[in-house]
Design a protein around this motif. Structure first.
Motif: not given
Length: 139
Positions: A35-41, A43-51
């Protein structure tokens, strides 16, 4: 005891000596690191877009497969679509034929696709392949 902590599933059977089925340590991995690695790579907006993209893709596949005659077995609210092609035998045949095509691999389960790299073109190829296999199975 081993059966109580077994992680075996239909699509990934374990051997009798599989380490994850003979120790509790398998359940204690550092889940927070991914989870940390995904957020680090991303960011919050990028992870939201991915999901959001994965959910939209799954809903797209479900709608197209349903239109082709498949039964959708789940409410598509995440990135998973559970489909059935009439009965278990036909579903298994189509799954085997899809795997043999070399176009796609997905898991088979008895109840009722996705990667962060999955693109729309992959989904369109999947639906086209499965629709054709269902038509062939009906003939």
């Amino acid at each position: 005891m081993a059966s109580a902590i077994s992680s075996e599933v239909v699509y990934a059977p374990a051997s009798a000596s599989a380490q994850q089925d003979i120790t509790l340590e398998f359940s204690r991995r550092a889940r927070g690191i991914s989870i940390w690695a995904a957020l680090r790579a991303l960011g919050r907006d990028g992870l939201r877009e991915l999901v959001d993209r994965n959910i939209a893709q799954a809903q797209h596949v479900a709608a197209r497969l349903e239109a082709e005659g498949y039964e959708i077995l789940n409410a598509v609210v995440l990135n998973q679509v559970l489909v059935r092609a009439g009965d278990d035998e036909r579903t298994q045949q189509i799954c085997s034929a899809a795997h043999a095509s070399g176009v796609v691999w997905f898991g088979l389960t008895r109840w009722r696709l996705s990667s962060w790299r999955t693109g729309q073109e992959n989904l369109d190829r999947l639906v086209e392949l499965l629709a054709g296999l269902l038509r062939d199975a009906r003939d």
